[in-house]
Design a protein around this motif. Structure first.
Motif, PDB file in Angstrom:
ATOM      1  N   PHE A 283       0.813  -1.212   0.000  1.00  0.00           N
ATOM      2  CA  PHE A 283       0.000   0.000   0.000  1.00  0.00           C
ATOM      3  C   PHE A 283       0.852   1.269   0.000  1.00  0.00           C
ATOM      4  N   GLY A 284       2.110   1.141  -0.404  1.00  0.00           N
ATOM      5  CA  GLY A 284       3.013   2.288  -0.413  1.00  0.00           C
ATOM      6  C   GLY A 284       2.585   3.394  -1.350  1.00  0.00           C
ATOM      7  N   HIS A 285       1.736   3.075  -2.319  1.00  0.00           N
ATOM      8  CA  HIS A 285       1.282   4.100  -3.262  1.00  0.00           C
ATOM      9  C   HIS A 285       0.240   5.029  -2.656  1.00  0.00           C
ATOM     10  N   LEU A 286      -0.247   4.697  -1.444  1.00  0.00           N
ATOM     11  CA  LEU A 286      -1.228   5.544  -0.766  1.00  0.00           C
ATOM     12  C   LEU A 286      -0.501   6.421   0.248  1.00  0.00           C
ATOM     13  N   PRO A 287      -0.367   7.715   0.000  1.00  0.00           N
ATOM     14  CA  PRO A 287       0.488   8.574   0.842  1.00  0.00           C
ATOM     15  C   PRO A 287       0.159   8.526   2.325  1.00  0.00           C
ATOM     16  N   TYR A 288      -1.117   8.635   2.686  1.00  0.00           N
ATOM     17  CA  TYR A 288      -1.457   8.685   4.106  1.00  0.00           C
ATOM     18  C   TYR A 288      -1.247   7.332   4.781  1.00  0.00           C
ATOM     19  N   VAL A 289      -1.476   6.264   4.044  1.00  0.00           N
ATOM     20  CA  VAL A 289      -1.231   4.924   4.591  1.00  0.00           C
ATOM     21  C   VAL A 289       0.263   4.717   4.799  1.00  0.00           C
ATOM     22  N   LEU A 290       1.063   5.131   3.822  1.00  0.00           N
ATOM     23  CA  LEU A 290       2.515   5.007   3.952  1.00  0.00           C
ATOM     24  C   LEU A 290       3.025   5.848   5.117  1.00  0.00           C
ATOM     25  N   ALA A 291       2.492   7.056   5.262  1.00  0.00           N
ATOM     26  CA  ALA A 291       2.894   7.914   6.380  1.00  0.00           C
ATOM     27  C   ALA A 291       2.534   7.276   7.720  1.00  0.00           C
ATOM     28  N   ALA A 292       1.346   6.670   7.802  1.00  0.00           N
ATOM     29  CA  ALA A 292       0.935   6.001   9.040  1.00  0.00           C
ATOM     30  C   ALA A 292       1.863   4.835   9.370  1.00  0.00           C
ATOM     31  N   SER A 293       2.335   4.124   8.344  1.00  0.00           N
ATOM     32  CA  SER A 293       3.243   2.997   8.589  1.00  0.00           C
ATOM     33  C   SER A 293       4.564   3.468   9.180  1.00  0.00           C
ATOM     34  N   MET A 294       4.974   4.702   8.864  1.00  0.00           N
ATOM     35  CA  MET A 294       6.222   5.242   9.417  1.00  0.00           C
ATOM     36  C   MET A 294       6.144   5.400  10.934  1.00  0.00           C
ATOM     37  N   LEU A 295       4.937   5.636  11.444  1.00  0.00           N
ATOM     38  CA  LEU A 295       4.777   5.802  12.886  1.00  0.00           C
ATOM     39  C   LEU A 295       5.067   4.512  13.641  1.00  0.00           C
ATOM     40  N   LEU A 296       4.945   3.375  12.953  1.00  0.00           N
ATOM     41  CA  LEU A 296       5.233   2.092  13.598  1.00  0.00           C
ATOM     42  C   LEU A 296       6.714   1.920  13.914  1.00  0.00           C
ATOM     43  N   HIS A 297       7.550   2.825  13.410  1.00  0.00           N
ATOM     44  CA  HIS A 297       8.974   2.790  13.748  1.00  0.00           C
ATOM     45  C   HIS A 297       9.179   2.954  15.257  1.00  0.00           C
ATOM     46  N   ALA A 298       8.211   3.575  15.910  1.00  0.00           N
ATOM     47  CA  ALA A 298       8.281   3.701  17.369  1.00  0.00           C
ATOM     48  C   ALA A 298       8.416   2.332  18.028  1.00  0.00           C
ATOM     49  N   PHE A 299       7.719   1.340  17.486  1.00  0.00           N
ATOM     50  CA  PHE A 299       7.786  -0.014  18.040  1.00  0.00           C
ATOM     51  C   PHE A 299       8.885  -0.829  17.359  1.00  0.00           C
ATOM     52  N   SER A 300       9.016  -0.665  16.026  1.00  0.00           N
ATOM     53  CA  SER A 300      10.007  -1.439  15.281  1.00  0.00           C
ATOM     54  C   SER A 300      11.413  -1.226  15.821  1.00  0.00           C
ATOM     55  N   PHE A 301      11.700   0.008  16.222  1.00  0.00           N
ATOM     56  CA  PHE A 301      13.051   0.286  16.714  1.00  0.00           C
ATOM     57  C   PHE A 301      13.095   0.701  18.176  1.00  0.00           C
ATOM     58  N   ALA A 302      12.420   1.784  18.543  1.00  0.00           N
ATOM     59  CA  ALA A 302      12.624   2.367  19.870  1.00  0.00           C
ATOM     60  C   ALA A 302      12.227   1.419  21.002  1.00  0.00           C
ATOM     61  N   VAL A 303      10.999   0.916  20.984  1.00  0.00           N
ATOM     62  CA  VAL A 303      10.548   0.032  22.060  1.00  0.00           C
ATOM     63  C   VAL A 303      11.291  -1.299  21.991  1.00  0.00           C
ATOM     64  N   ALA A 304      11.486  -1.829  20.779  1.00  0.00           N
ATOM     65  CA  ALA A 304      12.212  -3.092  20.628  1.00  0.00           C
ATOM     66  C   ALA A 304      13.648  -2.953  21.135  1.00  0.00           C
ATOM     67  N   HIS A 305      14.287  -1.825  20.836  1.00  0.00           N
ATOM     68  CA  HIS A 305      15.659  -1.597  21.294  1.00  0.00           C
ATOM     69  C   HIS A 305      15.713  -1.481  22.817  1.00  0.00           C
ATOM     70  N   SER A 306      14.770  -0.773  23.401  1.00  0.00           N
ATOM     71  CA  SER A 306      14.738  -0.636  24.865  1.00  0.00           C
ATOM     72  C   SER A 306      14.556  -1.990  25.536  1.00  0.00           C
ATOM     73  N   CYS A 307      13.695  -2.830  24.963  1.00  0.00           N
ATOM     74  CA  CYS A 307      13.517  -4.183  25.496  1.00  0.00           C
ATOM     75  C   CYS A 307      14.809  -4.987  25.381  1.00  0.00           C
ATOM     76  N   ALA A 308      15.496  -4.845  24.255  1.00  0.00           N
ATOM     77  CA  ALA A 308      16.746  -5.575  24.057  1.00  0.00           C
ATOM     78  C   ALA A 308      17.800  -5.138  25.059  1.00  0.00           C
ATOM     79  N   MET A 309      17.879  -3.841  25.312  1.00  0.00           N
ATOM     80  CA  MET A 309      18.842  -3.353  26.290  1.00  0.00           C
ATOM     81  C   MET A 309      18.516  -3.883  27.691  1.00  0.00           C
ATOM     82  N   GLN A 310      17.229  -3.974  28.001  1.00  0.00           N
ATOM     83  CA  GLN A 310      16.823  -4.506  29.298  1.00  0.00           C
ATOM     84  C   GLN A 310      17.196  -5.981  29.408  1.00  0.00           C
TER      85      GLN A 310
END
Length: 389
Positions: A283-310
């Motif tokens: 669904f990358g051709h849909l701008p708002y859907v693609l933008a919403a998927s970028m917000l999942l980086h909060a979990f893909s990296f930040a929360v996952a990284h914090s869990c890994a450090m713990q």
């Protein structure tokens, strides 16, 4: 400066250097007249340093008992290697200089992570807020370097990165020295022992698969956006949105983790990342859907990284945490990133295989989710005499 201020400045400077280097080094090398084969070889060597370097430096830190001193030495040598970019002395000199820079740059982050938890008394919430300064540094320099590229051309890169290398040195010299000595209850951790410990194996393979899944995004996202008709500015804003979500998640990671099971949180992160890659691929051709998927980086990296450090803080005893951080950095970021980039290079097929690439990335995250289901709720540390089976 207080240790927390020095840590924040060090994280900001470290990731600011990456914000200059990672997105724009290819353009700089092309500007220097390197052909694609030379650029590929050089970047492959830089990546290889991320695999071997962290463990070499962690052994030195363990032997000297001085993590801060090792970071300072690595930063000085990295700055020295980086200076090779100021003089156009040919491919060989640039290759040697950037290889030295990359090898020595790997001395910093594993020891910095270990030092952060030491200074912050293993408080994940405080760590996440300090670590968010690194994300701020990265996003500021990605955007700022893009503007500098338009105004000044690729020649800005050597000076821009060196400025933050110097800032890193200043921050590290503000950190008070400390030593993590083994206690009488700790036993030496052998490499083979780690891989016989089921929770460690499950955790590492899951983290490896997560990093592997990022390869199509890291390697081809801007090209993918171009092929879908997005402008360069739009691509940059999408990446900035992802990093902004990362910053917010790092800031609130302490509250997110709280008393919750990191196993549950890791599972959620892996499922959401699988969803993210599926959305980007189909669904990358849909701008708002693609933008919403970028917000999942909060979990893909930040929360996952914090869990890994713990996990690393709980699994490794204090004197061995630098080694644990180095092992994680080398195998996950170095090994997972390199293998993922290799696979993505074969499956992308100049854009024709974009859905295939994001599809296997989503599949890797689903497999990672299944692996973390086998993790125990409470991690018992390895290397402590009364907990070793």
């Amino acid at each position: 400066m207080q240790p927390t201020q020095s840590l924040s400045l060090a994280y900001l400077a470290y990731f600011a250097v990456l914000g200059v280097f990672v997105p724009y080094v290819g353009i700089f090398l092309d500007h220097r007249g390197l052909n694609s084969q030379q650029i590929g070889t050089l970047l492959a060597i830089v990546t290889a340093m991320r695999i071997v370097g962290p463990n070499l430096w962690s052994l030195l830190a363990a032997k000297r008992g001085d993590p801060v001193g090792v970071m300072r030495l690595g930063a000085v040598l990295a700055a020295f290697g980086w200076c090779s970019t100021f003089v156009d002395a040919g491919y060989s000199m640039l290759l040697l200089g950037l290889a030295l820079y990359s090898l020595c740059w790997t001395a910093i982050l594993p020891q910095l992570e270990s030092a952060a938890f030491h200074y912050l008394n293993n408080d994940t919430g405080r760590y996440s807020k300090v670590r968010s300064s690194g994300s701020v540094g990265y996003i500021l320099l990605v955007v700022g370097s893009g503007m500098a590229l338009e105004q000044l051309g690729p020649g800005f890169l050597p000076g821009g990165a060196l400025l933050f290398l110097v800032l890193m040195l200043l921050a590290l010299w503000q950190l008070p020295a400390f030593s993590l000595q083994a206690t009488s209850t700790e036993v030496a951790i052998k490499f083979r022992t780690l891989w016989l410990h089921r929770p460690f194996v499950l955790f590492m393979f899951a983290a490896f698969l997560l990093q592997l899944s990022f390869a199509p995004f890291y390697s081809f996202f801007t090209l993918y956006c171009r092929d879908l008709g997005y402008s360069g500015t739009a691509s940059g804003l999408l990446i900035a949105l992802a990093v902004a979500a990362e910053v917010v998640a790092f800031f609130y990671a302490g509250k997110i983790l709280g008393q919750r099971s990191y196993t549950l949180l890791l599972g959620v992160c892996y499922l959401l990342t699988a969803l993210r890659w599926a959305v980007v691929g189909w669904f990358g051709h849909l701008p708002y859907v693609l933008a919403a998927s970028m917000l999942l980086h909060a979990f893909s990296f930040a929360v996952a990284h914090s869990c890994a450090m713990q996990f690393i803080q709980q699994f490794f005893p204090p004197a061995q945490r630098g080694r644990g951080q180095a092992l994680y950095a080398g195998l996950i970021y170095g090994g997972g990133g390199a293998l993922g980039a290799y696979i993505a290079g074969w499956t992308w097929q100049d854009g024709a295989g974009s859905q295939l690439s994001f599809g296997w990335a989503a599949g890797a995250c689903l497999l990672a989710f299944l692996l973390v289901l086998g993790l125990p709720r409470i991690i018992r540390p390895i290397g402590v005499a009364d907990t070793v089976s």
